[in-house]
Design a protein around this motif. Structure first.
Motif, PDB file in Angstrom:
ATOM      1  N   GLN A 171      -2.484   5.254  21.914  1.00 23.19           N
ATOM      2  CA  GLN A 171      -3.167   3.956  21.288  1.00 23.19           C
ATOM      3  C   GLN A 171      -3.815   4.022  19.990  1.00 23.19           C
ATOM      4  O   GLN A 171      -4.367   2.988  19.455  1.00 23.19           O
ATOM      5  N   VAL A 172      -3.583   5.405  19.325  1.00 21.01           N
ATOM      6  CA  VAL A 172      -4.341   5.475  18.053  1.00 21.01           C
ATOM      7  C   VAL A 172      -3.490   6.191  17.039  1.00 21.01           C
ATOM      8  O   VAL A 172      -2.529   7.038  17.353  1.00 21.01           O
ATOM      9  N   SER A 173      -3.320   5.303  16.047  1.00 17.50           N
ATOM     10  CA  SER A 173      -2.449   6.096  14.774  1.00 17.50           C
ATOM     11  C   SER A 173      -3.366   5.832  13.424  1.00 17.50           C
ATOM     12  O   SER A 173      -4.479   5.164  13.241  1.00 17.50           O
ATOM     13  N   TYR A 174      -2.804   6.666  12.443  1.00 21.15           N
ATOM     14  CA  TYR A 174      -3.637   6.580  11.349  1.00 21.15           C
ATOM     15  C   TYR A 174      -2.760   6.737   9.993  1.00 21.15           C
ATOM     16  O   TYR A 174      -1.529   7.374  10.076  1.00 21.15           O
ATOM     17  N   ARG A 175      -3.416   6.245   8.897  1.00 21.88           N
ATOM     18  CA  ARG A 175      -2.634   6.139   7.556  1.00 21.88           C
ATOM     19  C   ARG A 175      -3.556   6.359   6.503  1.00 21.88           C
ATOM     20  O   ARG A 175      -4.759   5.935   6.622  1.00 21.88           O
ATOM     21  N   ALA A 176      -3.072   7.218   5.657  1.00 21.06           N
ATOM     22  CA  ALA A 176      -3.969   7.678   4.385  1.00 21.06           C
ATOM     23  C   ALA A 176      -3.472   6.654   3.241  1.00 21.06           C
ATOM     24  O   ALA A 176      -2.591   6.627   2.495  1.00 21.06           O
ATOM     25  N   CYS A 177      -4.187   5.327   3.360  1.00 19.64           N
ATOM     26  CA  CYS A 177      -3.861   4.387   2.362  1.00 19.64           C
ATOM     27  C   CYS A 177      -5.150   3.453   2.365  1.00 19.64           C
ATOM     28  O   CYS A 177      -5.977   3.689   3.033  1.00 19.64           O
ATOM     29  N   THR A 178      -5.101   2.516   1.389  1.00 16.89           N
ATOM     30  CA  THR A 178      -6.074   1.382   1.368  1.00 16.89           C
ATOM     31  C   THR A 178      -5.773   0.170   2.066  1.00 16.89           C
ATOM     32  O   THR A 178      -4.562  -0.328   2.233  1.00 16.89           O
ATOM     33  N   LEU A 179      -6.866  -0.622   2.491  1.00 12.14           N
ATOM     34  CA  LEU A 179      -6.592  -1.976   2.861  1.00 12.14           C
ATOM     35  C   LEU A 179      -5.518  -2.858   2.188  1.00 12.14           C
ATOM     36  O   LEU A 179      -4.703  -3.407   2.756  1.00 12.14           O
ATOM     37  N   GLU A 180      -5.885  -2.841   0.802  1.00 10.14           N
ATOM     38  CA  GLU A 180      -5.055  -3.730  -0.081  1.00 10.14           C
ATOM     39  C   GLU A 180      -3.621  -3.086  -0.276  1.00 10.14           C
ATOM     40  O   GLU A 180      -2.611  -3.940  -0.460  1.00 10.14           O
ATOM     41  N   GLU A 181      -3.296  -2.146  -0.192  1.00 17.04           N
ATOM     42  CA  GLU A 181      -1.850  -1.526  -0.141  1.00 17.04           C
ATOM     43  C   GLU A 181      -1.171  -1.953   1.163  1.00 17.04           C
ATOM     44  O   GLU A 181      -0.121  -2.227   1.173  1.00 17.04           O
ATOM     45  N   LEU A 182      -2.028  -1.714   2.332  1.00 15.74           N
ATOM     46  CA  LEU A 182      -1.259  -2.204   3.526  1.00 15.74           C
ATOM     47  C   LEU A 182      -1.161  -3.870   3.524  1.00 15.74           C
ATOM     48  O   LEU A 182       0.018  -4.188   3.734  1.00 15.74           O
ATOM     49  N   SER A 183      -2.120  -4.573   2.839  1.00 13.44           N
ATOM     50  CA  SER A 183      -1.799  -6.092   2.860  1.00 13.44           C
ATOM     51  C   SER A 183      -0.819  -6.365   1.822  1.00 13.44           C
ATOM     52  O   SER A 183       0.077  -6.977   2.301  1.00 13.44           O
ATOM     53  N   GLU A 184      -0.484  -5.523   0.930  1.00 11.61           N
ATOM     54  CA  GLU A 184       0.502  -5.925  -0.127  1.00 11.61           C
ATOM     55  C   GLU A 184       2.033  -5.504   0.466  1.00 11.61           C
ATOM     56  O   GLU A 184       2.901  -6.019   0.225  1.00 11.61           O
ATOM     57  N   GLU A 185       1.796  -4.461   1.217  1.00 12.94           N
ATOM     58  CA  GLU A 185       2.944  -3.865   1.750  1.00 12.94           C
ATOM     59  C   GLU A 185       3.572  -4.986   2.797  1.00 12.94           C
ATOM     60  O   GLU A 185       4.783  -5.311   3.058  1.00 12.94           O
ATOM     61  N   GLU A 186       2.747  -5.553   3.557  1.00 10.69           N
ATOM     62  CA  GLU A 186       3.132  -6.805   4.592  1.00 10.69           C
ATOM     63  C   GLU A 186       3.460  -7.876   3.781  1.00 10.69           C
ATOM     64  O   GLU A 186       4.666  -8.470   4.228  1.00 10.69           O
ATOM     65  N   GLU A 187       2.846  -8.192   2.521  1.00 13.35           N
ATOM     66  CA  GLU A 187       3.538  -9.427   1.909  1.00 13.35           C
ATOM     67  C   GLU A 187       4.992  -9.144   1.368  1.00 13.35           C
ATOM     68  O   GLU A 187       5.638  -9.915   1.295  1.00 13.35           O
TER      69      GLU A 187
END
Length: 332
Positions: A171-187
């Motif tokens: 149910q739970v996973s974690y990543r050492a990153c920022t919100l904007e890094e995750l956002s840019e990765e998706e883009e």
């Protein structure tokens, strides 16, 4: 005598004299990310110029939510996240309010079809998850949780703690990153917004750039997705209780945890979210009693408050506030 005065302050019966308020105001005044495409860089330049127009009195956009000083501070506290009587005791107790706040508001939109797991089928992003204090209980309610935090030491603690519970492993996973890094990765990977909700509890008062935070939340959320925020209002009373009393006198939280200049009022936060594609649904005051160690809801937002907002249907689905970006991406 001190305890009587303090109880009066906590229960809202104490009012600052005008001279004291002016003094407090004077006292209060006293990483690397993913590579960006050309489209992303062009969007960022427009963001920098439009941010000043949207929020002329706000802090300038740095395009990163990370404050290095905050990262260093939480690195030193990483091994204390799950000490329920330690520095994060108030956050443990806050789950009595913030978990139902997230659950009930989501159930108003997504009807539960799984007895005992009301959030099953929903994907939630916990921004600034720390050691997973909020990530885990939401995962136990059935949500597919991803917790992100720029402090690797905190993420390691969160992973270790959740791994000890078989019910949380899927149910739970974690990543050492920022919100904007995750956002840019998706883009960059041209993936659609993936989350039904974003939770940022006791986080925004530690960020370097709230504009980047709001835009990134918009980007990662599905249309109609929710953002849940708990934070501290920027008032003289919040300075007295949140910093002088909580940090310096009672040491409920470590000294230096908060910077009053980073606190934000509900009105300012609502303007920020509304201008970045959200519609604010509710704002509710929260009150902490250091004697009982319990939180309760209150009509006053003068200290702590919780906010729920929804991504508007007219908000661009790719998370960009600038429609011409999609045309550039198509033509380029």
């Amino acid at each position: 005598m001190f305890s009587q005065k303090f109880s009066s302050i906590v229960l809202g019966r104490h009012h600052l004299k005008p001279a004291s308020a002016r003094s407090l105001a004077r006292w209060a005044a006293a990483g690397s990310g993913s590579s960006r495409t050309n489209v992303c860089r062009q969007r960022t330049r427009r963001l920098q110029s439009s941010s000043a127009l949207l929020h002329p009195g706000a802090r300038s956009a740095s395009n990163t939510t990370v404050d290095p000083g905050e990262v260093r501070r939480f690195q030193l506290l990483a091994n204390k996240w799950w000490d329920e009587q330690g520095e994060f005791a108030a956050l443990h107790a806050m789950n009595d309010l913030r978990v139902p706040f997230v659950r009930d508001n989501l159930l108003n939109v997504h009807r539960a079809h799984h007895p005992g797991k009301p959030l099953a089928g929903l994907r939630i992003l916990d921004v600034g998850c720390g050691g997973g204090l909020l990530t885990e209980p939401l995962g136990r309610l059935g949500a597919d949780m991803l917790g992100v935090d720029p402090v690797e030491e905190s993420v390691s603690v969160a992973r270790l703690h959740s791994s000890q519970d078989p019910d949380l492993r899927d149910q739970v996973s974690y990543r050492a990153c920022t919100l904007e890094e995750l956002s840019e990765e998706e883009e960059e990977q041209q993936r659609a917004a993936q989350f039904d909700a974003v939770v940022a509890s006791e986080v925004v008062e530690h960020l370097a750039d709230l504009e980047t935070f709001a835009i990134s939340c918009n980007h990662v959320l599905k249309p109609g997705g929710s953002v849940f925020i708990t934070t501290i209002n920027k008032t003289n009373l919040s300075y007295v209780l949140g910093i002088v009393v909580a940090e310096q006198l009672l040491r409920i939280v470590p000294r230096g945890t908060h910077d009053w200049e980073k606190f934000i009022s509900p009105e300012e936060l609502e303007r920020l979210l509304e201008s970045n594609g959200f519609s604010v649904q509710s704002v509710q005051g929260m009150l902490y009693n250091p004697v009982s160690g319990a939180w309760s809801w209150t009509d006053s937002t003068s200290i702590n408050y919780a906010l729920h907002a929804v991504k508007r249907s007219d908000s661009p689905e790719d998370g960009s506030l600038f429609p011409e970006d999609r045309a550039e991406a198509t033509n380029g």
